[in-house]
Write a protein that holds these residues in place. Structure first.
Motif, PDB file in Angstrom:
ATOM      1  N   GLU A   1       0.827  -1.205   0.000  1.00 49.39           N
ATOM      2  CA  GLU A   1       0.000   0.000   0.000  1.00 49.39           C
ATOM      3  C   GLU A   1       0.865   1.261   0.000  1.00 49.39           C
ATOM      4  OE1 GLU A   1      -2.324   1.936   3.682  1.00 49.39           O
ATOM      5  OE2 GLU A   1      -3.132   0.020   3.035  1.00 49.39           O
ATOM      6  N   ILE A   2       0.502   2.236  -0.829  1.00 50.97           N
ATOM      7  CA  ILE A   2       1.155   3.550  -0.836  1.00 50.97           C
ATOM      8  C   ILE A   2       0.205   4.530  -0.168  1.00 50.97           C
ATOM      9  CG2 ILE A   2       2.107   5.395  -2.254  1.00 50.97           C
ATOM     10  CD1 ILE A   2       2.844   3.337  -4.326  1.00 50.97           C
ATOM     11  N   SER A   3       0.615   5.059   0.976  1.00 49.11           N
ATOM     12  CA  SER A   3      -0.259   5.875   1.804  1.00 49.11           C
ATOM     13  C   SER A   3       0.409   7.201   2.128  1.00 49.11           C
ATOM     14  CB  SER A   3      -0.600   5.141   3.108  1.00 49.11           C
ATOM     15  OG  SER A   3      -1.084   3.840   2.854  1.00 49.11           O
ATOM     16  N   ALA A   4      -0.422   8.189   2.443  1.00 47.48           N
ATOM     17  CA  ALA A   4       0.092   9.502   2.821  1.00 47.48           C
ATOM     18  C   ALA A   4      -0.851  10.134   3.838  1.00 47.48           C
ATOM     19  CB  ALA A   4       0.240  10.414   1.603  1.00 47.48           C
ATOM     20  N   TYR A   5      -0.247  10.851   4.777  1.00 48.48           N
ATOM     21  CA  TYR A   5      -1.017  11.617   5.762  1.00 48.48           C
ATOM     22  C   TYR A   5      -1.152  13.055   5.261  1.00 48.48           C
ATOM     23  CZ  TYR A   5      -2.181  14.250   9.950  1.00 48.48           C
ATOM     24  OH  TYR A   5      -2.778  15.085  10.841  1.00 48.48           O
TER      25      TYR A   5
ATOM     26  N   PHE B   1      -9.162  17.765   3.563  1.00 46.23           N
ATOM     27  CA  PHE B   1      -9.121  16.422   4.154  1.00 46.23           C
ATOM     28  C   PHE B   1      -7.975  16.357   5.144  1.00 46.23           C
ATOM     29  CE2 PHE B   1      -7.440  12.088   4.293  1.00 46.23           C
ATOM     30  CZ  PHE B   1      -8.575  11.372   4.622  1.00 46.23           C
ATOM     31  N   THR B   2      -8.257  15.865   6.336  1.00 49.94           N
ATOM     32  CA  THR B   2      -7.227  15.633   7.350  1.00 49.94           C
ATOM     33  C   THR B   2      -7.281  14.167   7.752  1.00 49.94           C
ATOM     34  OG1 THR B   2      -7.448  17.888   8.200  1.00 49.94           O
ATOM     35  CG2 THR B   2      -6.355  16.276   9.620  1.00 49.94           C
ATOM     36  N   GLY B   3      -6.236  13.440   7.491  1.00 56.02           N
ATOM     37  CA  GLY B   3      -6.210  12.006   7.788  1.00 56.02           C
ATOM     38  C   GLY B   3      -5.284  11.289   6.838  1.00 56.02           C
ATOM     39  N   CYS B   4      -5.570  10.026   6.599  1.00 58.68           N
ATOM     40  CA  CYS B   4      -4.703   9.178   5.768  1.00 58.68           C
ATOM     41  C   CYS B   4      -5.456   8.727   4.527  1.00 58.68           C
ATOM     42  CB  CYS B   4      -4.235   7.959   6.561  1.00 58.68           C
ATOM     43  SG  CYS B   4      -3.072   6.917   5.654  1.00 58.68           S
ATOM     44  N   LEU B   5      -4.819   8.860   3.386  1.00 61.66           N
ATOM     45  CA  LEU B   5      -5.330   8.371   2.105  1.00 61.66           C
ATOM     46  C   LEU B   5      -4.351   7.340   1.548  1.00 61.66           C
ATOM     47  CD1 LEU B   5      -6.583  11.613   0.294  1.00 61.66           C
ATOM     48  CD2 LEU B   5      -7.988   9.648   0.931  1.00 61.66           C
ATOM     49  N   SER B   6      -4.887   6.320   0.903  1.00 66.31           N
ATOM     50  CA  SER B   6      -4.015   5.308   0.305  1.00 66.31           C
ATOM     51  C   SER B   6      -4.696   4.707  -0.911  1.00 66.31           C
ATOM     52  CB  SER B   6      -3.679   4.201   1.314  1.00 66.31           C
ATOM     53  OG  SER B   6      -4.820   3.409   1.580  1.00 66.31           O
ATOM     54  N   ALA B   7      -3.870   4.087  -1.762  1.00 64.93           N
ATOM     55  CA  ALA B   7      -4.333   3.325  -2.936  1.00 64.93           C
ATOM     56  C   ALA B   7      -5.279   4.146  -3.795  1.00 64.93           C
ATOM     57  CB  ALA B   7      -4.993   2.023  -2.493  1.00 64.93           C
TER      58      ALA B   7
ATOM     59  N   PRO C   1       4.501  10.722   3.896  1.00 65.99           N
ATOM     60  CA  PRO C   1       4.254   9.304   3.596  1.00 65.99           C
ATOM     61  C   PRO C   1       4.011   8.504   4.863  1.00 65.99           C
ATOM     62  CG  PRO C   1       6.588   9.807   3.384  1.00 65.99           C
ATOM     63  CD  PRO C   1       5.894  11.115   3.604  1.00 65.99           C
ATOM     64  N   MET C   2       3.169   7.482   4.761  1.00 67.05           N
ATOM     65  CA  MET C   2       2.883   6.564   5.862  1.00 67.05           C
ATOM     66  C   MET C   2       3.114   5.138   5.385  1.00 67.05           C
ATOM     67  SD  MET C   2      -0.503   8.061   7.794  1.00 67.05           S
ATOM     68  CE  MET C   2      -0.328   6.818   9.085  1.00 67.05           C
ATOM     69  N   THR C   3       3.396   4.276   6.338  1.00 66.36           N
ATOM     70  CA  THR C   3       3.588   2.871   5.983  1.00 66.36           C
ATOM     71  C   THR C   3       2.276   2.251   5.529  1.00 66.36           C
ATOM     72  OG1 THR C   3       5.325   2.715   7.635  1.00 66.36           O
ATOM     73  CG2 THR C   3       4.423   0.646   6.803  1.00 66.36           C
ATOM     74  N   ARG C   4       1.241   2.432   6.338  1.00 69.80           N
ATOM     75  CA  ARG C   4      -0.078   1.884   6.011  1.00 69.80           C
ATOM     76  C   ARG C   4      -1.124   2.724   6.709  1.00 69.80           C
ATOM     77  NH1 ARG C   4      -0.783  -2.580   8.833  1.00 69.80           N
ATOM     78  NH2 ARG C   4      -2.345  -3.480   7.472  1.00 69.80           N
ATOM     79  N   CYS C   5      -2.219   2.989   6.012  1.00 66.68           N
ATOM     80  CA  CYS C   5      -3.325   3.706   6.659  1.00 66.68           C
ATOM     81  C   CYS C   5      -3.933   2.873   7.768  1.00 66.68           C
ATOM     82  CB  CYS C   5      -4.414   4.037   5.636  1.00 66.68           C
ATOM     83  SG  CYS C   5      -4.101   5.582   4.747  1.00 66.68           S
TER      84      CYS C   5
END
Length: 1194
Positions: free
Chosen positions: A905-909, A1070-1076, A1105-1109
């Protein structure tokens, strides 16, 4: 004088005595009758028999019928001969004899016994833990009297050694007599209370004897207490028997308090154990299974202070008949005597001296659960799972002395993942693998390799997985996805040959056991498999992490470090030989040191390889390269040297040395001697052994004509033939392998499109084993075949289909004798040849090099194409399978994921106010002649369909999840409304109002991970949430999305032409984590975080960047705020008021943050100064007012 006499009397009274009982009374010579000679043949059984005339029924002593004794089919240490005596008997002696008139006899053996024929125990002689001495010829009889005797119904003789010029041969006799006993059973909530006669004289010496069989590891066997705190207690604690003798006013000791004495271990094995206790004041003889300890308790003790009651099985609570103060005993007591009184007989006759509490019975039941013993690290047990259940729930018990080993492996349905439960360092660890996610690890318990039974409960459902070991519970949040139970659970271990094989089962990086020689004699061992574009096998050593080397006079040792590995030499050699390449890195940090060598070139340092050979080269692809990494790359700090440390500078430098000669690896020792530089200093770190790939896994050959074949030397599988390989074909039949003898043969073939047949003849006539499939094998996909033949029978397994077995005939030949060449892909007659591919062929664990032989054979080509038809399913999330010469690769270019299987997964905060814009096309590239390499979306190109996917976590509403704009004022928006519901707006005609759809599945701003999938086909839109809830809607604003311009994630202010709900969400962002995130072939997060070309992404604000949402917050509770996990310690950010590509966004981050901090500090200082000034003025005013008032008073 009186005291001396009393002391002598106490010694005499405590001399060891034989326990009195009706069974044990009498002369031992009365219990030596032969027990086996009168038994019928059906009472004898065995592991196997050479022929019907060598069966176990002919094994009675001095008998000559049949072949004159029992002989098994194969003479090895896995054979046994068993007797069923019909009932429990007392066994006092055994006798053995060889086969009549033969060269078959046993020279040593083990003796096992059992009550029920399932739970066995070895009889151990007092002077030796090894077997009994056997015979030296076939006819003499060897007797052995058993000291002590034992009681059992079933006996087993296990041959350990036999005449090397003959076979195993046995005739036996067992001596003893009938055994009568009284038995009582306690269920863990019951007890017997024995009331002594108050009118009788109290004994100055007490003797208690009994036998017990425990079903649990803890419980009270007997207890007697007095008025002043005196008591005696016999208790089973963690399988050990503890005798308490309390001679003061202290309370009953707990299990952690000091005890008087402990004997035995693992006494909860469901076998009988004998106990004898003799007491005289504070002197005690305590005997368990013939092991006696004499000791004297501290303090004064008198039986005159003890009550006239003694309880067995538990300690009842005074006044409460069914309550007990401590853990009661669960099991059976036999022949329970208290001062020669048969307590069980009194209880059976309901005598008034006995009070029974709870459920007490007078027979000893056989245990309901049967333990399973894994005899080797390669053993495993496959049990069916509850396929289709939306959860995983498993409970079991285990005990072991090993610190590490696999306990359980299972796969989830639909290939959605797998889990492994294993011991490591005495702790229970669970690794759960879900597609597209990093492994989840749970650890519970400690010190579990203590030989005690431990209970394990594993459960997983929807959002969490929990592991309970005894009372230790560990919980781990899961990706919010449906957990489906698999079809089969494997207890023990199920091994692949290499990490390459694990990878092509779809397994992610993690710890795995590999069996490098397949069916060979070497056992499996634990490695770390690093699944990248290649499969890397990582074998770590247990040596020091870093070794410091200080200067010393010339010729004296400065450092010698040894490095041991978890695998043995043979295992390492097999793993290294299997790999395509191997390497091991040595990181060297030096000050004023040089690599030590004398001026004449004599080396003063060396290292030792796998087979204890010494090497003096230090890196390079060849032993004579003598270069470090900087020398090979030509960038050393001093061009005169090939290693930085050789420059001998006063500054600290470093080198990396790579050992890559496979036959020398791994490094087992490094030795460095002094070179006359006493003030020099260096340090080095040896990395793990790294091996890449598996050269046998893809070793293949293509057979292009029916008359073509490969030939090899004759297959030597006389007693054991183990053949495994992969094949794929489009034809309906063909021979995979054939080897002929004079009359014997062995053959594997595709006999029909749905049938694989294994046939052979060892001189008893042809034998066939066939596996049939409901679907054809000639589907041009790889299929795995495993065929095995030994002296017991033959088996055939194809893929995961049910295996077929064929037992060998009881009488007949057992050796497979072949003398012709081995033919692969054809036959000696050049008929029924195979058309297709064969790869990874192994015979008895040895891989055949098909490619090498194919290069010189007409009609056969090395290698094979078309792997994607079998392994393409491993490429997830729109990844495309690409053929390689040896295997496959997953192309993730058009996937929102990356990794070897496009599953990472490619995620970002996204921080408050941040945004990310992906530009499909600029104005100047949107022309009829433009040929954009990024999206090929032009002004005159219309979209009639698109696929959108994204996953998110947030607690903020309203939120803009995704916005796609067009040059023609058309747009798509995906938002969360104020109530957290999902809403979608499609405006595909700028002259009409947008289509607005509210998907009221639930409040999705709950801090949990949610997955959204939108699929539009013209006017039909299908929305799927969390892989389950689905809804279909119809558009009225149009069917074509024209000239797409950009995709925006997060906040943007240019939303004047949108509907009010979209404008509010865009202003909030948007405030939080988005991925894929994916729109068609565009993956904006991947383009930003994994750039592979010109950047088309612009970032505003804080995006990291985040490891996983899914790892953002604990499962089961909404996250207050999703805090980003920064990769590499810092996130990527951009100015809040000016956008720029993400690759440059973090350049101003430090300056912006520093400026903000400076402004805040300046404001705080100003406020503080003003406050101080106001305070001083008020203080001065009050002082002046006070002075004026005092003057007026005067």
């Amino acid at each position: 004088m009186a005291s001396a006499a009393w002391a002598v009397l106490r010694v005499l009274l405590l001399l060891p005595t034989q326990t009195w009982s009706p069974v044990g009374a009498g002369n031992p010579r009365d219990c030596d009758a032969p027990l086996a000679s009168a038994l019928p043949r059906s009472s004898f059984s065995s592991s196997s028999e050479l022929s019907s005339s060598h069966g176990p029924g002919f094994s009675r002593l001095n008998r000559r019928d049949g072949a004159g004794g029992w002989t098994p089919l194969v003479s090895n240490k896995y054979q046994w001969l068993q007797i069923d005596l019909g009932e429990r008997m007392e066994i006092t002696a055994v006798a053995t004899q060889g086969g009549y008139g033969s060269s078959d006899w046993v020279t040593s053996y083990l003796l096992m016994f059992s009550d029920g024929g399932r739970n066995w125990k070895q009889y151990r002689r007092e002077e030796s833990i090894w077997g009994f001495p056997g015979n030296i010829n076939a006819d003499s009889v060897v007797h052995y009297r058993l000291q002590p005797p034992f009681e059992a119904r079933f006996l087993r003789f296990l041959p350990l050694a036999w005449n090397p010029r003959g076979r195993i041969g046995m005739r036996i006799e067992v001596y003893g007599c009938a055994y009568k006993s009284e038995v009582v059973y306690f269920d863990g909530q019951s007890a017997l209370l024995y009331r002594l006669d108050k009118n009788s004289l109290k004994s100055i010496r007490d003797i208690i004897s009994l036998k017990f069989k425990a079903m649990q590891s803890n419980g009270i066997l007997l207890h007697r207490e007095g008025q002043h705190g005196n008591h005696i207690t016999l208790e089973l604690i963690k399988g050990k028997l503890v005798f308490f003798l309390n001679s003061d006013n202290a309370k009953l000791p707990s299990t952690t308090a000091p005890v008087n004495f402990t004997l035995g271990s693992l006494l909860d094995d469901q076998h009988w154990h004998s106990v004898l206790i003799e007491l005289l004041d504070t002197q005690v003889n305590f005997t368990v299974d013939q092991h006696t300890h004499h000791f004297q308790a501290k303090g004064e003790f008198s039986y005159l202070d003890l009550n006239f009651e003694i309880s067995f099985g538990g300690i009842p609570t005074p006044g409460k008949a069914r309550e007990f103060t401590r853990k009661s005993f669960h099991g059976c007591l036999e022949n329970l005597y208290y001062n020669e009184v048969d307590v069980i007989e009194l209880a059976k006759k309901h005598k008034p001296q006995i009070l029974m509490m709870g459920k007490v019975s007078f027979s000893c039941p056989q245990p309901q659960t049967v333990p399973v013993t894994f005899l080797s690290s390669r053993s495993y047990l496959a049990l069916p799972g509850n396929s289709g259940e939306d959860k995983v729930s498993i409970t079991f018990q285990f005990r072991t002395w090993n610190r590490a080993g696999h306990l359980l492996f299972g796969k989830l349905r639909r290939d959605s993942g797998s889990f492994v439960l294993f011991l490591k360092d005495g702790k229970l660890k669970l690794s759960l693998f879900q597609l597209g996610q990093s492994p989840r690890n749970v650890t519970a318990g400690a010190g579990l390799n203590d030989g005690q039974w431990h209970s394990v409960s594993l459960s997983a459902k929807w959002s969490h997985v929990s592991v309970v070991v005894d009372d230790d519970r560990a919980v781990q949040p899961l990706v919010a996805a449906l957990i489906d139970s698999g079809d089969t659970y494997y207890f023990g271990a199920l091994y692949e040959r290499s990490c390459e094989a694990h990878k092509h089962r779809g397994n992610p990086s993690g710890l795995y056991y590999i069996d490098a020689d397949g069916s060979g004699p070497l056992g499996p061992f634990l490695v770390y498999c690093n699944m990248t574009d290649a499969a890397w096998t990582v074998v770590r050593h247990g040596g020091p992490d870093a070794v410091t080397v200080r200067g010393a006079p010339s010729g004296r040792p400065r450092s010698a470090a040894s490095f041991a590995y978890s695998a043995g030499t043979g295992q390492l050699q097999a793993a290294v030989g299997l790999a395509e390449s191997c390497e091991q890195r040595l990181a060297l940090r030096c000050g004023t040191a040089r690599r030590p060598d004398l001026r004449d070139g004599t080396p003063l340092s060396w290292w030792v390889g796998r087979t204890n050979e010494t090497h003096t080269y230090w890196g390079g692809s060849l032993p004579d390269a003598q270069k470090c990494t900087c020398g090979l790359e030509g960038n050393c700090i001093d061009s005169q040297y090939y290693c930085n440390c050789d420059a001998g500078r006063n500054e600290r430098t470093s080198d990396t040395i790579v050992f890559s000669q496979k036959e020398h690896l791994p490094v087992t020792q490094i030795v460095m001697m002094g070179g006359g530089r006493p003030h020099s200093e260096a340090a080095y770190t040896l990395g793990p052994l790294l091996c890449r790939g598996d050269k046998s896994f893809w070793n293949s050959a293509s057979f292009n004509t029916e008359t073509s074949y490969l030939h090899f030397p004759a297959f030597h599988g006389e007693l054991t033939a183990d053949v495994c390989f992969f094949f794929k074909t489009t034809v309906s039949s063909g021979v995979f392998m054939e080897n002929l003898g004079i009359t014997d043969f062995i053959r594997l073939e595709l006999r029909a499109p749905t049938e694989v047949t294994f046939s052979f003849d060892v001189g008893n006539g042809p034998c066939e084993v066939t596996v049939q499939s409901p679907t054809p094998f000639n589907d041009n996909r790889w299929h795995h075949v495993r065929a095995e033949r030994n002296v017991k029978g033959a088996s055939l397994q194809v893929d995961q289909l049910p295996g077929k077995m064929q037992p060998a005939p009881a009488d007949g030949h057992v050796r497979l004798q072949l003398n012709s060449q081995l033919f692969i892909g054809g036959t000696a007659t050049r008929q029924r040849g195979f058309l297709g591919c064969i790869r990874s062929l192994q015979l008895n664990g040895v891989a055949l090099d098909l490619e090498e032989r194919a290069t010189v054979t007409p009609g056969v080509e090395p290698g094979c194409v078309g792997h994607c038809s079998s392994y393409g399913h491993l490429c997830r999330n729109e990844g495309k399978c690409r053929e390689k010469r040896r295997g496959v690769a997953c192309d993730c270019a058009f996937s929102a994921y990356d990794g070897p299987f496009c599953s990472n997964e490619i995620s970002a905060y996204f921080g408050t106010g941040s945004s990310m814009t992906y530009n499909f096309q600029e104005h100047y590239t949107l022309s009829e002649n433009s040929s954009s390499l990024v999206s090929s979306l032009h002004r005159d190109v219309t979209l009639t369909r698109e696929m959108i996917t994204l996953s998110f976590r947030t607690t903020r509403t309203p939120s803009l999840l995704l916005y796609v704009s067009s040059f023609y004022e058309e747009y798509l928006s995906v938002i969360l409304a104020n109530n957290g519901s999902l809403q979608i707006r499609y405006k595909l005609d700028r002259h009409q109002n947008p289509d607005a759809f509210n998907f009221d599945f639930k409040n999705m701003a709950d801090g949990h991970l949610h997955q959204v999938k939108i699929n539009r086909e013209e006017a039909v839109v299908m929305v799927e949430v969390n892989q389950s809830a689905k809804k279909q809607v119809i558009l009225s604003s149009g069917t074509e999305f024209n000239a797409v311009k950009s995709l925006i994630l997060g906040k943007f202010l240019e939303a004047a032409d949108t509907d009010p709900d979209t404008r509010r969400a865009a202003a909030s962002g948007f405030t939080g984590c988005l991925s894929a995130v994916r729109f068609g072939r565009a993956a904006p997060l991947k383009a930003a975080l994994r750039p592979s070309g010109p950047s088309r992404v612009t970032v505003r604000g804080h995006v990291a960047p985040m490891t996983r949402c899914a790892a953002g917050a604990a499962s089961g509770s909404p996250a207050r705020e999703l805090v980003p996990r920064l990769a590499g310690g810092s996130g990527r950010s951009g100015p809040a008021d000016e956008g720029e590509p993400l690759v440059n966004a973090d350049r101003r981050d430090s300056a912006v943050i520093g400026g903000v901090i400076a402004v805040v500090i300046f404001i705080l200082l100003c406020i503080t100064a003003i406050a101080v000034r106001i305070y001083q003025q008020r203080k001065l005013r009050k002082e002046n007012e006070s002075k004026v008032s005092k003057k007026e008073e005067c």
